[in-house]
Scaffold this motif. Structure first.
Motif, short mmCIF file in Angstrom:
data_model
loop_
_atom_site.label_atom_id
_atom_site.label_comp_id
_atom_site.label_asym_id
_atom_site.label_seq_id
_atom_site.Cartn_x
_atom_site.Cartn_y
_atom_site.Cartn_z
N CYS A 209 -6.24 -6.57 21.82
CA CYS A 209 -5.02 -6.99 21.12
C CYS A 209 -4.05 -7.66 22.09
O CYS A 209 -4.13 -7.49 23.30
CB CYS A 209 -4.33 -5.78 20.49
N ARG A 210 -3.10 -8.42 21.53
CA ARG A 210 -2.03 -9.01 22.33
C ARG A 210 -0.68 -8.64 21.71
O ARG A 210 -0.54 -8.56 20.49
CB ARG A 210 -2.17 -10.53 22.41
N ASP A 308 -7.36 -10.93 17.21
CA ASP A 308 -8.28 -11.93 16.68
C ASP A 308 -9.39 -12.12 17.71
O ASP A 308 -9.38 -11.51 18.79
CB ASP A 308 -7.58 -13.24 16.33
N ALA A 309 -10.35 -12.97 17.40
CA ALA A 309 -11.50 -13.14 18.29
C ALA A 309 -11.09 -13.67 19.65
O ALA A 309 -11.56 -13.20 20.69
CB ALA A 309 -12.53 -14.08 17.64
N GLY A 343 -17.00 -3.34 14.19
CA GLY A 343 -16.20 -4.49 13.79
C GLY A 343 -16.14 -5.60 14.83
O GLY A 343 -15.53 -6.64 14.58
N ARG A 344 -16.76 -5.38 15.99
CA ARG A 344 -16.82 -6.43 17.00
C ARG A 344 -18.15 -7.18 16.82
O ARG A 344 -18.59 -7.43 15.72
CB ARG A 344 -16.68 -5.83 18.40
N GLY A 350 -18.49 -14.38 15.77
CA GLY A 350 -19.26 -15.43 15.12
C GLY A 350 -20.55 -15.78 15.82
O GLY A 350 -21.27 -16.67 15.38
N SER A 351 -20.85 -15.10 16.93
CA SER A 351 -22.09 -15.33 17.66
C SER A 351 -22.49 -14.02 18.32
O SER A 351 -21.64 -13.15 18.57
CB SER A 351 -21.91 -16.43 18.72
N PRO A 352 -23.77 -13.85 18.65
CA PRO A 352 -24.23 -12.57 19.19
C PRO A 352 -23.98 -12.43 20.69
O PRO A 352 -23.68 -13.40 21.39
CB PRO A 352 -25.74 -12.61 18.91
#
Length: 403
Positions: A209-210, A308-309, A343-344, A350-352
């Motif tokens: 988080c930020r 966010d990501a 959740g990660r 969006g990618s492994p």
């Protein structure tokens, strides 16, 4: 000290039964360990093998023969440099640990001492004394065990010990998860291992988080109800913070808004990593209080956060880079375990393989195994917590590294 990590998964299209998956993992591990018998094996198994859970410890004992085994069922698995999510898979990490004592355990919920009991009750439960300076790997079942009681008790009795792990995943109700301990399979409680002797365990906990806005002082709260910040109604303070954000962050705040609680009030300047991140559950309609997923106290410093990501990726990079730069012993790391939130992974990035590849980028080709958890256990500010949306790394090295 020598570590190895392996995974077998359905994309290889070569295996059907647990026996075949385990045989593949054992072959990989024996090659990496040059045939040495491991002192500890850490196992994670996807729920596709639910009908074979009871036979898995025997298969590992006959194939790999570790002196000790701990593990659990997992909705996603990490091993051999990759992350496998929502697929049929078995991941197995093994370690040869000279000069290290290992005690595995299974604890049921009704065995937990009362939090008013003294340290000796917790030492008796874990069958190890605080003077041995153990570290703990903890793998509880989320449906049948009070993990907060365990970590609070262990922090009290073993204040210098690292406690790392994650809640078993892959099931949606009580009795469907599996907990592995040596030759046993349990469907409730918690399993794990105490590890002590010629070993040091370092922890890296990335909450992803930020901070937004500025820090505030809690001036009125009751339990987990946050009523006032800096003398103003907390809900009005939050409204002011949200109105100051960019349109993009305002949209992000709809689903990814959190509260960070400062863990070291003696600092003058707070940054990422100084906060314990907790959910904002909602607003209590009668009082307008913010309902927080943490018991609060007056005069604590807090700050609102977003996730966010991009933020999560930067947080992990910064923490691993900081560990590498600030810990000269990081070059002696022999192996690691990763407990990452369901959740990660691909869902967030969006990618492994994101967190595994980031770990490799900063710490090199260190064997890394683990799983995607229903909650992650790790320290923040010297206190152990159960987290969400977090990656908690345990990095293992010898006290007396080979020359």
């Amino acid at each position: 000290m020598k570590w190895a990590s392996a995974i077998a998964h359905e994309k290889e299209k070569r295996y059907g039964s647990a026996r075949q998956y385990i045989a593949n993992c054992v072959e990989q591990l024996q090659f990496q360990l040059s045939g040495e018998t491991p002192d500890l094996a850490v196992l994670f198994v996807s729920p596709h093998f639910i009908d074979e859970y009871d036979h898995i410890p025997e298969l590992i004992a006959s194939g790999l023969g570790p002196k000790h085994l701990v593990g659990c069922s997992a909705g996603g698995l990490i091993g051999g440099g990759i992350e496998v999510e929502q697929q049929q898979a078995i991941a197995l990490t093994a370690a040869v640990l000279p000069g290290v004592d290992i005690k595995t355990f299974h604890i049921s919920d009704d065995e937990l001492p009362d939090l008013d009991d003294g340290p000796s009750a917790w030492e008796k439960l874990m069958d190890v004394e605080s003077s041995a300076e153990p570290s703990f790997v903890l793998l509880p079942d989320p449906f049948s065990f009070h993990i907060d009681t365990l970590v609070q008790g262990l922090d009290f009795a073993f204040p210098r010990a690292k406690k790392l792990g994650g809640l078993a995943s892959g099931a949606n109700r009580n009795g469907l998860n599996a907990l592995f301990r040596d030759g046993e399979v349990h469907r409730s409680g918690a399993v794990g291992a105490s590890i002590y002797g010629n070993v040091i365990v370092d922890a890296v906990v990335a909450q992803g988080c930020r901070p937004i806005g500025k820090p505030f002082r809690v001036t009125k709260c009751k339990g987990n109800f946050l009523l006032e910040l800096d003398g103003q109604a907390a809900v009005h303070t939050l409204k002011d913070v949200l109105e100051s954000l960019s349109p993009e962050d305002q949209e992000l705040a709809r689903n990814s808004l959190f509260l960070g609680v400062v863990m070291d009030e003696f600092k003058d300047d707070f940054k990422v990593g100084d906060f314990l991140i907790r959910n904002i559950i909602g607003i209590e309609p009668r009082t307008g209080a913010l309902v927080i997923g943490e018991l609060l106290r007056n005069e604590r410093t807090v700050q609102f956060h977003l996730r966010d990501a991009t933020t999560s990726a930067e947080d992990l990079k910064n923490l691993l880079k900081q560990y590498r730069q600030q810990s000269s012993e990081s070059a002696d790391a022999a192996g690691a375990l990763l407990f990452s939130c369901l959740g990660r992974g691909r869902h967030l990035y969006g990618s492994p393989n994101h967190d595994s590849e980031c770990f490799r980028q900063f710490l090199g080709e260190i064997p890394l195994g683990g799983f995607f958890c229903n909650g992650e256990i790790g320290p923040v500010g010297g206190t152990t917590f159960l987290h969400g949306y977090t990656s908690s790394f345990g990095i293992f090295r010898s006290k007396t590294p080979a020359v």
